[in-house]
Motif scaffolding. Structure first.
Motif, PDB file in Angstrom:
ATOM      1  N   LEU A   1      70.733  40.727  47.386  1.00 48.63           N
ATOM      2  CA  LEU A   1      72.168  40.728  47.372  1.00 48.63           C
ATOM      3  C   LEU A   1      72.653  41.840  48.010  1.00 48.63           C
ATOM      4  O   LEU A   1      72.336  43.149  47.679  1.00 48.63           O
ATOM      5  CB  LEU A   1      72.461  40.574  45.837  1.00 48.63           C
ATOM      6  CG  LEU A   1      71.893  39.522  45.113  1.00 48.63           C
ATOM      7  CD1 LEU A   1      72.420  39.722  43.712  1.00 48.63           C
ATOM      8  CD2 LEU A   1      71.889  38.068  45.569  1.00 48.63           C
ATOM      9  N   THR A   2      73.536  41.707  49.185  1.00 48.43           N
ATOM     10  CA  THR A   2      73.912  42.636  49.934  1.00 48.43           C
ATOM     11  C   THR A   2      75.485  42.634  50.092  1.00 48.43           C
ATOM     12  O   THR A   2      76.211  41.508  50.408  1.00 48.43           O
ATOM     13  CB  THR A   2      73.680  42.819  51.486  1.00 48.43           C
ATOM     14  OG1 THR A   2      72.296  42.034  51.438  1.00 48.43           O
ATOM     15  CG2 THR A   2      73.619  43.820  52.130  1.00 48.43           C
ATOM     16  N   PRO A   3      76.425  43.786  49.452  1.00 48.82           N
ATOM     17  CA  PRO A   3      77.675  43.667  49.780  1.00 48.82           C
ATOM     18  C   PRO A   3      78.209  43.790  51.069  1.00 48.82           C
ATOM     19  O   PRO A   3      77.679  44.291  51.977  1.00 48.82           O
ATOM     20  CB  PRO A   3      78.202  45.220  49.079  1.00 48.82           C
ATOM     21  CG  PRO A   3      76.873  45.741  48.550  1.00 48.82           C
ATOM     22  CD  PRO A   3      75.631  45.150  49.022  1.00 48.82           C
ATOM     23  N   ALA A   4      79.166  42.708  51.380  1.00 46.50           N
ATOM     24  CA  ALA A   4      79.493  42.365  52.663  1.00 46.50           C
ATOM     25  C   ALA A   4      81.179  42.261  52.783  1.00 46.50           C
ATOM     26  O   ALA A   4      81.362  41.073  52.270  1.00 46.50           O
ATOM     27  CB  ALA A   4      78.696  41.359  53.537  1.00 46.50           C
ATOM     28  N   GLY A   5      81.808  43.206  53.170  1.00 52.06           N
ATOM     29  CA  GLY A   5      83.290  42.795  53.242  1.00 52.06           C
ATOM     30  C   GLY A   5      83.885  42.433  51.950  1.00 52.06           C
ATOM     31  O   GLY A   5      84.685  41.443  52.048  1.00 52.06           O
ATOM     32  N   GLY A   6      83.754  42.999  50.937  1.00 54.20           N
ATOM     33  CA  GLY A   6      84.318  42.740  49.451  1.00 54.20           C
ATOM     34  C   GLY A   6      83.511  41.329  48.873  1.00 54.20           C
ATOM     35  O   GLY A   6      84.003  40.982  47.800  1.00 54.20           O
ATOM     36  N   GLN A   7      82.549  40.912  49.509  1.00 49.88           N
ATOM     37  CA  GLN A   7      81.842  39.921  49.068  1.00 49.88           C
ATOM     38  C   GLN A   7      80.314  39.979  48.716  1.00 49.88           C
ATOM     39  O   GLN A   7      79.768  41.289  49.434  1.00 49.88           O
ATOM     40  CB  GLN A   7      81.810  38.663  49.779  1.00 49.88           C
ATOM     41  CG  GLN A   7      83.482  38.116  49.850  1.00 49.88           C
ATOM     42  CD  GLN A   7      83.579  36.697  50.651  1.00 49.88           C
ATOM     43  OE1 GLN A   7      82.880  36.568  51.696  1.00 49.88           O
ATOM     44  NE2 GLN A   7      84.175  35.753  50.307  1.00 49.88           N
ATOM     45  N   TYR A   8      79.602  39.498  48.462  1.00 47.04           N
ATOM     46  CA  TYR A   8      78.352  39.450  48.253  1.00 47.04           C
ATOM     47  C   TYR A   8      77.378  38.630  49.248  1.00 47.04           C
ATOM     48  O   TYR A   8      77.753  37.275  49.012  1.00 47.04           O
ATOM     49  CB  TYR A   8      77.726  39.465  46.835  1.00 47.04           C
ATOM     50  CG  TYR A   8      77.942  40.890  46.138  1.00 47.04           C
ATOM     51  CD1 TYR A   8      76.764  41.996  46.142  1.00 47.04           C
ATOM     52  CD2 TYR A   8      79.320  41.227  45.725  1.00 47.04           C
ATOM     53  CE1 TYR A   8      77.289  43.064  45.642  1.00 47.04           C
ATOM     54  CE2 TYR A   8      79.406  42.411  45.242  1.00 47.04           C
ATOM     55  CZ  TYR A   8      78.474  43.404  45.283  1.00 47.04           C
ATOM     56  OH  TYR A   8      78.784  44.532  44.720  1.00 47.04           O
ATOM     57  N   LEU A   9      76.622  38.954  49.883  1.00 45.64           N
ATOM     58  CA  LEU A   9      75.897  38.132  50.661  1.00 45.64           C
ATOM     59  C   LEU A   9      74.290  37.976  50.049  1.00 45.64           C
ATOM     60  O   LEU A   9      73.699  38.814  49.604  1.00 45.64           O
ATOM     61  CB  LEU A   9      75.690  38.497  52.214  1.00 45.64           C
ATOM     62  CG  LEU A   9      75.077  37.685  53.246  1.00 45.64           C
ATOM     63  CD1 LEU A   9      76.097  36.697  53.578  1.00 45.64           C
ATOM     64  CD2 LEU A   9      75.116  38.552  54.696  1.00 45.64           C
ATOM     65  N   VAL A  10      74.015  36.544  49.863  1.00 48.84           N
ATOM     66  CA  VAL A  10      72.797  36.382  49.180  1.00 48.84           C
ATOM     67  C   VAL A  10      71.713  35.976  50.322  1.00 48.84           C
ATOM     68  O   VAL A  10      71.967  34.995  51.369  1.00 48.84           O
ATOM     69  CB  VAL A  10      72.989  35.005  48.421  1.00 48.84           C
ATOM     70  CG1 VAL A  10      71.445  34.748  47.428  1.00 48.84           C
ATOM     71  CG2 VAL A  10      73.734  35.442  47.438  1.00 48.84           C
ATOM     72  N   LYS A  11      70.923  36.660  50.432  1.00 46.31           N
ATOM     73  CA  LYS A  11      69.648  36.351  51.575  1.00 46.31           C
ATOM     74  C   LYS A  11      68.583  36.123  50.836  1.00 46.31           C
ATOM     75  O   LYS A  11      68.016  36.695  49.984  1.00 46.31           O
ATOM     76  CB  LYS A  11      69.458  37.845  52.389  1.00 46.31           C
ATOM     77  CG  LYS A  11      70.686  37.914  53.504  1.00 46.31           C
ATOM     78  CD  LYS A  11      70.252  39.096  54.191  1.00 46.31           C
ATOM     79  CE  LYS A  11      71.717  40.008  54.696  1.00 46.31           C
ATOM     80  NZ  LYS A  11      71.317  41.292  55.132  1.00 46.31           N
ATOM     81  N   LEU A  12      67.588  35.293  51.468  1.00 45.03           N
ATOM     82  CA  LEU A  12      66.473  34.631  51.085  1.00 45.03           C
ATOM     83  C   LEU A  12      65.348  34.941  52.089  1.00 45.03           C
ATOM     84  O   LEU A  12      65.451  34.908  53.312  1.00 45.03           O
ATOM     85  CB  LEU A  12      66.618  33.061  50.786  1.00 45.03           C
ATOM     86  CG  LEU A  12      65.177  32.310  50.173  1.00 45.03           C
ATOM     87  CD1 LEU A  12      65.386  32.896  48.652  1.00 45.03           C
ATOM     88  CD2 LEU A  12      65.675  30.844  50.362  1.00 45.03           C
ATOM     89  N   SER A  13      64.200  35.509  51.506  1.00 42.56           N
ATOM     90  CA  SER A  13      63.013  35.752  52.343  1.00 42.56           C
ATOM     91  C   SER A  13      61.593  35.351  51.654  1.00 42.56           C
ATOM     92  O   SER A  13      61.833  34.883  50.237  1.00 42.56           O
ATOM     93  CB  SER A  13      63.008  37.192  52.697  1.00 42.56           C
ATOM     94  OG  SER A  13      62.922  37.773  51.726  1.00 42.56           O
ATOM     95  N   LEU A  14      60.481  35.347  52.067  1.00 43.94           N
ATOM     96  CA  LEU A  14      59.156  35.086  51.402  1.00 43.94           C
ATOM     97  C   LEU A  14      58.921  36.475  51.257  1.00 43.94           C
ATOM     98  O   LEU A  14      58.882  37.367  51.639  1.00 43.94           O
ATOM     99  CB  LEU A  14      58.377  34.381  52.420  1.00 43.94           C
ATOM    100  CG  LEU A  14      58.702  33.002  52.897  1.00 43.94           C
ATOM    101  CD1 LEU A  14      57.648  32.587  54.132  1.00 43.94           C
ATOM    102  CD2 LEU A  14      59.308  32.006  51.888  1.00 43.94           C
ATOM    103  N   THR A  15      58.045  36.531  49.970  1.00 43.78           N
ATOM    104  CA  THR A  15      57.363  37.673  49.640  1.00 43.78           C
ATOM    105  C   THR A  15      55.834  37.907  50.231  1.00 43.78           C
ATOM    106  O   THR A  15      55.400  36.778  50.569  1.00 43.78           O
ATOM    107  CB  THR A  15      57.339  37.996  48.265  1.00 43.78           C
ATOM    108  OG1 THR A  15      56.422  36.768  47.803  1.00 43.78           O
ATOM    109  CG2 THR A  15      58.595  37.838  47.335  1.00 43.78           C
TER     110      THR A  15
END
Ligand SMILES: [Zn+2]
Length: 145
Positions: free
Chosen positions: A131-145
């Protein structure tokens, strides 16, 4: 043709697409009856994996594109199609921006829903959510472990 009971037990009698229970005793000819769907959504697998689906949700060997719906109660925008994103990750790795949320609390709800949902959608694969803060919102990023 594999045994419906075996596939059903593997998926705990939950439809791999709509995530709702499938009645093992329902008629295989009824819309909500159990059926075996074939789709490849497993890391490194080149052959289709057999999954349990309601007859009405079955992709009929790829004639219908599989869709996993985002729940209405999650506050998301720019939500990506889940199956396509997961397939790209399995093929190429990297990271997929999968949604935007108005607050951190909403983003955390998305994170827990997504990890739980993916544990059934692609049971052999482990995912990570960032979860990354981006421009007053939160961006949800998905990856494999
Ligand atoms: Zn279903």
């Amino acid at each position: 043709m594999s045994d419906l009971n075996q596939v059903g037990e593997f998926d705990s009698w939950v439809c791999w697409l709509c995530d709702k229970p499938v009645d093992p005793d329902a008629s295989v000819n009824s819309d909500l009856g159990p059926s075996v769907d074939s789709y490849w959504i497993a890391r490194g697998s080149k052959s289709a994996m057999e999954r349990l689906a309601h007859r009405q949700c079955n992709t009929m060997k790829g004639k219908i594109s599989p869709v996993v719906h985002w729940p209405k109660e999650l506050l998301v925008s720019d939500s990506a199609p889940i199956i396509e994103s997961v397939e790209r990750l399995l093929k190429k790795g990297g990271r997929e921006a999968i949604a935007r949320c108005p607050s951190e609390a909403d983003a955390k709800n998305v994170e827990s829903w997504l990890l739980d949902r993916l544990s059934r959608l692609a049971p052999k694969t482990k995912f990570k959510v960032e979860l990354t803060p981006a421009g007053g919102q939160y961006l949800v990023k998905l990856s494999l472990t």
